[in-house]
Design a protein around this motif. Structure first.
Motif, PDB file in Angstrom:
ATOM      1  N   TYR A 190       0.848  -1.216   0.034  1.00  0.00           N
ATOM      2  CA  TYR A 190       0.083  -0.218   0.030  1.00  0.00           C
ATOM      3  C   TYR A 190       0.966   1.346   0.038  1.00  0.00           C
ATOM      4  CZ  TYR A 190      -4.547  -2.346   0.773  1.00  0.00           C
ATOM      5  OH  TYR A 190      -5.397  -3.229   0.455  1.00  0.00           O
TER       6      TYR A 190
ATOM      7  N   PHE B 217       0.092  -6.359   0.195  1.00  0.00           N
ATOM      8  CA  PHE B 217      -1.017  -6.946  -0.031  1.00  0.00           C
ATOM      9  C   PHE B 217      -1.056  -8.278   0.499  1.00  0.00           C
ATOM     10  CE2 PHE B 217      -0.959  -4.220  -4.232  1.00  0.00           C
ATOM     11  CZ  PHE B 217      -1.816  -3.236  -3.527  1.00  0.00           C
TER      12      PHE B 217
ATOM     13  N   ARG C 133      -8.813  -4.321  -5.127  1.00  0.00           N
ATOM     14  CA  ARG C 133      -7.475  -4.952  -4.917  1.00  0.00           C
ATOM     15  C   ARG C 133      -7.841  -5.029  -3.251  1.00  0.00           C
ATOM     16  NH1 ARG C 133      -4.098  -7.716  -6.802  1.00  0.00           N
ATOM     17  NH2 ARG C 133      -3.068  -6.142  -8.169  1.00  0.00           N
ATOM     18  N   SER C 134      -8.369  -4.344  -2.529  1.00  0.00           N
ATOM     19  CA  SER C 134      -8.609  -4.565  -1.053  1.00  0.00           C
ATOM     20  C   SER C 134      -9.840  -5.399  -0.987  1.00  0.00           C
ATOM     21  CB  SER C 134      -8.907  -3.129  -0.536  1.00  0.00           C
ATOM     22  OG  SER C 134      -7.772  -2.306  -0.810  1.00  0.00           O
TER      23      SER C 134
END
Lengths: 99, 632
Positions: free
Chosen positions: B138, B199, B267-268
């Motif tokens: 991030y 991630f 993505r999250s």
């Protein structure tokens, strides 16, 4: 002679000297009065030395003389310089050190 | 292959460096250099894509660790890239559409003496966006995120001699900062909770974290996404950003910038899946924005602002889909890609129209342009059909899937979201038909400008029309290609995960419903703008129209609530500071000053008075000593 009389003399001389410092305006006179006070204290030292029967007071008196001699040199130099610049030896004239 | 990933970012970055430091000697070749570096990035992306296809579904992720950026104790930040199917999709979209926009800009910016600089900024934009989608943690994503913000600021304010452009750039930057704060808080929360912000480790550790913290992270990520993707309540910068040159608008709206928020949420996904409250906030934001943007788009007479409202609305669809969880992620990205094609095409078309009309943006002064600009008309028209979801074109497949997924959310929520999405489709059909009719059909309404030059609409040069044609192909075929055999779903599923929802309506019913509202929207627009002539001066309009013309009072709202509120807050803080804090400090100083002023009188400069005080002092001391001795 009663040694206490010397102490009276010493106190008298000191008072005269102190009064002179406070009252007189002429720098030379003020200066001489300071010498008078110093020597009054010298006299007291020597007297006490005699009274107590040791040499401490006499030694201090010598110290005082040495300091007084040094002080005369510096003090007279200052007075002479002030006199040169102001044409006056009055201590009240030299009163610039104030806000 | 791994080593190529860094080059993806490096190519445009080097391009930006060369163009921005090269000076005037590159003025004549700068645009070609810019295009070359953008195209290099696309070619590398294509090579990596071919390589990725040659491997099986679970083995497609490539990672590349360049170096450790910040090694401090337990804190370690790497400059490391991760290329999986999701990143790959973005890389191809960004570099592909980006390159087309570069080529288009050669013609569009031909008469601008700062063209070299413009291409430098475009390259910087691509580099920042690629960094954003390729980062494997991030913090590095945040670097790209900020880079995108910077590049957008430079490009929106490119014509900085216009005060409005300078203001718009500042507005975009500041509103984005609000979102950036959200992202930085989210990263800090992640670090304190998980001890890392890469991630993979974060997503693996999600199960162990408290749901409240995950909701907090999710909401902060949503705030960040709202800023970049122009979602309510941080939507106000998007309309003003139209002050930038049109290729910039195309780039911001199709390939970069606004897609970043959708990327971040997708993505999250692991975090959002574990935080249903945050997901609810995401779908709410998406649903509100999709109506908000659509309503604003209906009332604007400025062709670019109408398209901007449309972008806001379409991104709202994507955010809505991303908020639905695993049933929506794939479709959010699919709509993002198809939208990238048709929205870029629409913006380039709008730019082409402006190019031929002396930079006039008011659609009320267009009309009947289809005869003068046939290529623009056809490509714009195909983009139009794609965005309203005409059967068989790209938008039809992707938007239909999102509406279906919204219904599949289940329960009352599903009905509300599905209804909103369908209503949005109707409004989309309405405002896009309006744009189409006002621009290309009807009577010609243009007039000589202030200096008496008659605009002579003409088709744009090849460098501009060819990208439009390519994008039109994408608008037509991309959706069908993705839906063929569910290829896009299979492609993205290993990364985002997917599950089928249980829709209360059958797929056929949803499609039929969408078609009905589509026809209603188009028909309504035709009744209002096609059947009768468009007045050259905007009529007063209804209450809603007037509100929509002013962007539903978004700026007034911000002014009253945030600006005024902020002013009051700062005023009261200043008051406390001046009267309270400064009062204590100044009071102390004044007291000390006054006292010393009085004490100063003692220093009169007379030696003899000093002698008196010395004597007096000595006398006091001696007396004190004697007294003490007497007491003792």
């Amino acid at each position: 002679m009663n040694p206490v009389n010397y102490l009276y003399l010493s106190a008298l001389l000191f008072t005269i000297g102190a009064a002179g410092v406070l009252i007189r305006r002429n720098a030379i006179v003020v200066f001489m009065c300071i010498e008078l006070m110093l020597n009054a204290s010298n006299l007291a030292f020597v007297t006490f030395s005699r009274l107590h029967g040791n040499l401490d007071g006499q030694i201090i008196a010598f110290f005082t003389m040495v300091v007084a001699a040094a002080e005369v040199v510096v003090g007279l130099a200052i007075i002479v310089t002030i006199f040169r610049s102001r044409h006056s030896a009055s201590v009240d004239d030299a009163s610039l050190m104030k806000l | 292959m791994e080593n190529l990933i860094g080059l993806l970012v490096l190519a445009p970055l080097v391009g930006a460096g060369v163009l921005l430091t090269g000076g005037r000697r590159l003025d004549r070749t700068g645009h070609w250099i810019g295009c070359a570096f953008a195209a290099t990035s696309f070619v590398i992306g294509a090579v990596l894509f071919a390589d990725m296809l040659s491997r099986s579904g679970d083995d497609r992720t490539l990672t590349s660790n360049l170096y450790t950026w910040v090694p401090v104790g337990g804190f370690q930040a790497d400059v490391a890239f991760q290329l999986d199917q999701l990143s790959m999709t973005f890389v191809l979209l960004i570099s592909g559409v980006g390159t087309l926009i570069h080529i288009y800009s050669i013609g569009y910016m031909e008469h601008d003496e700062r063209r070299r600089r413009f291409f430098g900024y475009l390259n910087l934009f691509l580099a920042a966006m690629l960094l954003l989608v390729l980062a494997n943690n991030y913090l590095l994503l945040y670097v790209g995120w900020e880079g995108v913000g910077l590049a957008s600021y430079l490009l929106i304010g490119f014509w900085q001699h216009k005060p409005s452009a300078a203001t718009a750039a500042k507005k975009a930057f500041i509103v984005n900062r609000v979102g950036d704060v959200g992202l930085s808080i989210a990263i800090m929360l992640m670090f304190t909770t998980f001890g890392t912000f890469s991630f993979q480790p974060v997503f693996e550790a999600v199960g162990k974290a408290h749901e409240g913290i995950l909701t907090g992270i999710g909401l902060m990520l949503l705030l960040a996404a709202c800023g970049k993707s122009a979602q309510v309540p941080l939507q106000s910068w998007l309309g003003d950003a139209m002050e930038g040159p049109t290729p910039v608008s195309a780039l911001i709206h199709a390939a970069t910038m606004v897609t970043a928020g959708v990327y971040l949420i997708t993505r999250s996904g692991a975090i959002f899946n574990a935080a249903p409250d945050a997901q609810l906030a995401v779908v709410t934001v998406g649903a509100v924005t999709l109506l908000f943007g659509a309503i604003v788009g209906c009332a604007k007479d400025d062709i670019k602002k109408a398209l901007a409202g449309s972008t806001m609305s379409q991104i709202g669809y994507m955010i809505l889909a991303a908020g639905l969880g695993p049933i929506g992620y794939v479709f959010a990205i699919m709509h993002l890609v198809t939208h990238g094609f048709f929205k870029a095409g629409l913006f380039l078309g709008a730019g082409s129209v402006m190019h031929g009309m002396n930079d006039e943006v008011d659609m009320r002064k267009y009309g009947g342009l289809r005869k003068y600009m046939p290529v623009t008309f056809v490509t714009f028209g195909l983009g139009y059909l794609a965005i309203i979801g005409f059967p068989g074109l790209s938008g039809f497949f992707s938007k239909d899937k999102i509406i279906e997924a919204a219904f599949a959310k289940g329960g009352t929520e599903g009905w509300i979201l599905g209804g909103v999405a369908m209503l949005g489709a109707a409004i989309t059909a309405f405002y896009m038909t309006r744009v189409m009719l006002m621009t290309f059909f009807g009577e010609k309404r243009w007039e000589p400008d202030a200096e008496g030059h008659d605009p002579h609409p003409h088709e744009s040069p090849r460098s501009m029309t060819i990208p439009m044609v390519i994008l039109a192909f994408g608008s037509v075929f991309a959706g069908g290609l993705f839906s063929l055999n569910e290829s896009f779903l299979k492609w993205l599923e290993p990364v985002t995960g997917h599950e089928e929802g249980h829709s209360p309506l059958s797929a056929g019913a949803v499609t039929a419903g969408t078609m009905v509202v589509l026809v209603i929207g188009v028909a309504l627009a035709w009744l209002m703008y096609g059947r009768r002539p468009v007045p050259a001066v905007a009529p007063r309009g209804s209450l809603l129209t007037r509100a929509a013309r002013r962007d539903l009072y978004q700026d007034d709202f911000n002014h009253v609530v945030l600006v005024r509120g902020g002013e009051h807050l700062t005023r009261s803080l200043v008051y406390v500071d001046v009267k309270g804090v400064d009062g204590v400090v100044n009071g102390t100083a004044a007291a000390v000053g006054g006292l010393s002023g009085r004490m100063r009188r003692l220093q009169n400069g007379y030696v003899r008075s000093y002698a008196v005080s010395m004597l007096g002092g000595t006398a006091v001391l001696v007396a004190a000593v004697l007294l003490m001795r007497g007491v003792a």
